[in-house]
Design a protein around this motif. Structure first.
Motif, PDB file in Angstrom:
ATOM      1  N   SER A  18       0.856  -1.183   0.000  1.00  0.00           N
ATOM      2  CA  SER A  18       0.000   0.000   0.000  1.00  0.00           C
ATOM      3  C   SER A  18       0.891   1.232   0.000  1.00  0.00           C
ATOM      4  O   SER A  18       1.675   1.440   0.936  1.00  0.00           O
ATOM      5  N   VAL A  19       0.788   2.037  -1.053  1.00  0.00           N
ATOM      6  CA  VAL A  19       1.723   3.146  -1.216  1.00  0.00           C
ATOM      7  C   VAL A  19       1.016   4.462  -1.495  1.00  0.00           C
ATOM      8  O   VAL A  19      -0.092   4.498  -2.033  1.00  0.00           O
ATOM      9  N   PHE A  20       1.699   5.551  -1.137  1.00  0.00           N
ATOM     10  CA  PHE A  20       1.282   6.888  -1.558  1.00  0.00           C
ATOM     11  C   PHE A  20       1.387   6.916  -3.088  1.00  0.00           C
ATOM     12  O   PHE A  20       2.340   6.367  -3.650  1.00  0.00           O
ATOM     13  N   PRO A  21       0.432   7.529  -3.777  1.00  0.00           N
ATOM     14  CA  PRO A  21       0.417   7.439  -5.244  1.00  0.00           C
ATOM     15  C   PRO A  21       1.439   8.314  -5.965  1.00  0.00           C
ATOM     16  O   PRO A  21       1.188   8.826  -7.044  1.00  0.00           O
ATOM     17  N   LEU A  22       2.598   8.470  -5.366  1.00  0.00           N
ATOM     18  CA  LEU A  22       3.737   9.141  -5.995  1.00  0.00           C
ATOM     19  C   LEU A  22       4.990   8.547  -5.378  1.00  0.00           C
ATOM     20  O   LEU A  22       5.131   8.538  -4.148  1.00  0.00           O
ATOM     21  N   ALA A  23       5.876   8.028  -6.209  1.00  0.00           N
ATOM     22  CA  ALA A  23       7.125   7.437  -5.719  1.00  0.00           C
ATOM     23  C   ALA A  23       8.239   8.468  -5.818  1.00  0.00           C
ATOM     24  O   ALA A  23       8.389   9.144  -6.844  1.00  0.00           O
ATOM     25  N   LEU A  24       9.030   8.573  -4.774  1.00  0.00           N
ATOM     26  CA  LEU A  24      10.175   9.483  -4.777  1.00  0.00           C
ATOM     27  C   LEU A  24      11.347   8.794  -5.456  1.00  0.00           C
ATOM     28  O   LEU A  24      11.805   7.744  -5.014  1.00  0.00           O
ATOM     29  N   GLY A  25      11.832   9.385  -6.546  1.00  0.00           N
ATOM     30  CA  GLY A  25      12.939   8.795  -7.276  1.00  0.00           C
ATOM     31  C   GLY A  25      14.254   8.967  -6.552  1.00  0.00           C
ATOM     32  O   GLY A  25      14.618  10.080  -6.151  1.00  0.00           O
ATOM     33  N   GLY A  26      14.987   7.874  -6.393  1.00  0.00           N
ATOM     34  CA  GLY A  26      16.264   7.918  -5.678  1.00  0.00           C
ATOM     35  C   GLY A  26      17.470   8.053  -6.582  1.00  0.00           C
ATOM     36  O   GLY A  26      18.602   7.974  -6.106  1.00  0.00           O
ATOM     37  N   ASN A  27      17.249   8.289  -7.871  1.00  0.00           N
ATOM     38  CA  ASN A  27      18.380   8.386  -8.805  1.00  0.00           C
ATOM     39  C   ASN A  27      19.306   9.553  -8.484  1.00  0.00           C
ATOM     40  O   ASN A  27      20.489   9.526  -8.833  1.00  0.00           O
ATOM     41  N   VAL A  28      18.787  10.586  -7.811  1.00  0.00           N
ATOM     42  CA  VAL A  28      19.603  11.776  -7.520  1.00  0.00           C
ATOM     43  C   VAL A  28      20.423  11.645  -6.246  1.00  0.00           C
ATOM     44  O   VAL A  28      21.368  12.412  -6.033  1.00  0.00           O
TER      45      VAL A  28
END
Length: 316
Positions: free
Chosen positions: A10-20
């Motif tokens: 169950s997730v918030f509908p926006l994933a934080l990208g870790g590429n940075v």
């Protein structure tokens, strides 16, 4: 919150990208961004074992290491972490032995007992697909991975993965990570999305903001004057149609008191089977727009207008 495919994630509908993380955001900035994301209601972080091997002096694993240090410093908050295998310089490809070794290395860097969502980052056509499918299935059986997913795979190869998983009785993928946004739609909408809908797979699109173009920051195809490493890639979208998309996003966003970026993310979230677009923040002040993009609800007419203005028909 939303659920990824038929998983229990169950997730918030926006994933934080870790590429940075460890690249354009150092350790302190990364910690601040992660803190702000979670404090704002986010709980889904996406990374890969290869981030950021492309940067001078880096060898891969920098992002996972920072996320792992942050998880430990924050007493492991309830965050869903997704990572990927196949592109790390020391763990290339998707042979069974490599998948296992890469997963164990990721677990060590992240400091967790199990990876919540583990992606095959890019297809490896040199390794038999049944070997790769079996390796991912074994990781789930052994408790090192909770759920399997695929990224940058064709619809045909995903369908084949599903067939092999079903025939051998191993865990099926629950998510697909494709390149998908308002200025890059056709590939996904023509083949990937119908498959995802049919098989109950969640889409977790990357480049959700088209390398920054869909923030409204780039109004010219000339990348000069922008210090972002992605400026050149983003500026190519500043065509007449691209700028019309930005103008439409701005007008619709203004009606909601929302940013261009949040409006672009809201359109993507409204597409069939999309559960959580991925967007990254190199600076703390960028996080609120991402969180807003996970909450903003556009009207059906607004979604339709953005769909119309961004429709691209290839020349015959």
């Amino acid at each position: 919150m939303t659920t990824i495919g038929n998983s229990d994630l169950s997730v918030f509908p926006l994933a934080l990208g870790g590429n940075v993380f460890g690249w354009t955001a150092d350790r302190d900035a990364s910690f601040a961004i992660l803190d702000a994301f979670v404090e704002g209601g986010g709980n889904f972080v996406d990374t890969a074992d290869s981030y950021s091997a492309w940067a001078p002096g880096h060898s891969g694993g920098e992002s996972e290491t920072i996320i792992g240090e942050w998880l430990a410093a924050r007493s492991r908050p309830e965050v869903v972490v997704a990572t990927k295998v196949s592109q790390h310089p020391d763990f290339r490809g998707l042979s069974a032995a490599n998948v296992r070794a890469a997963a164990e290395a990721s677990l060590k860097r992240l400091g967790v007992d199990a990876i919540d969502l583990y992606y095959a980052h890019f297809d490896d056509e040199e390794t038999p697909l049944d070997e790769t499918v079996g390796a991912f299935g074994q990781l789930v059986s052994d408790g090192l991975v909770r759920h399997v997913a695929v990224s940058n795979y064709s619809a045909e190869r995903i369908q084949e993965w599903l067939r092999i998983a079903d025939e051998t009785g191993v865990a099926r993928p629950v998510a697909i990570q494709p390149h998908y946004n308002l200025v890059h739609r056709n590939d996904v909408e023509e083949s990937i999305a119908p498959l995802a809908q049919r098989e109950n797979l969640g889409l977790v699109p990357y480049f959700a903001l088209a390398k920054g173009f869909l923030t409204g920051k780039y109004r010219s195809t000339d990348a000069a004057g922008h210090d972002s490493p992605r400026a050149e890639g983003a500026a190519v979208y500043a065509t007449p149609q691209g700028l019309q998309i930005i103008d439409t996003l701005e007008r619709i966003g203004d009606a909601h008191g929302a940013s261009i970026a949040a409006t672009a993310l809201a359109w993507l979230r409204a597409q069939p089977t999309v559960v959580a677009p991925i967007a990254s923040a190199s600076r703390l002040e960028q996080v609120p727009a991402l969180l807003e993009g996970g909450r903003l609800e556009l009207t059906a007419d607004e979604v339709a207008e953005l769909t119309r203005v961004s429709t691209w028909t290839p020349e015959a």
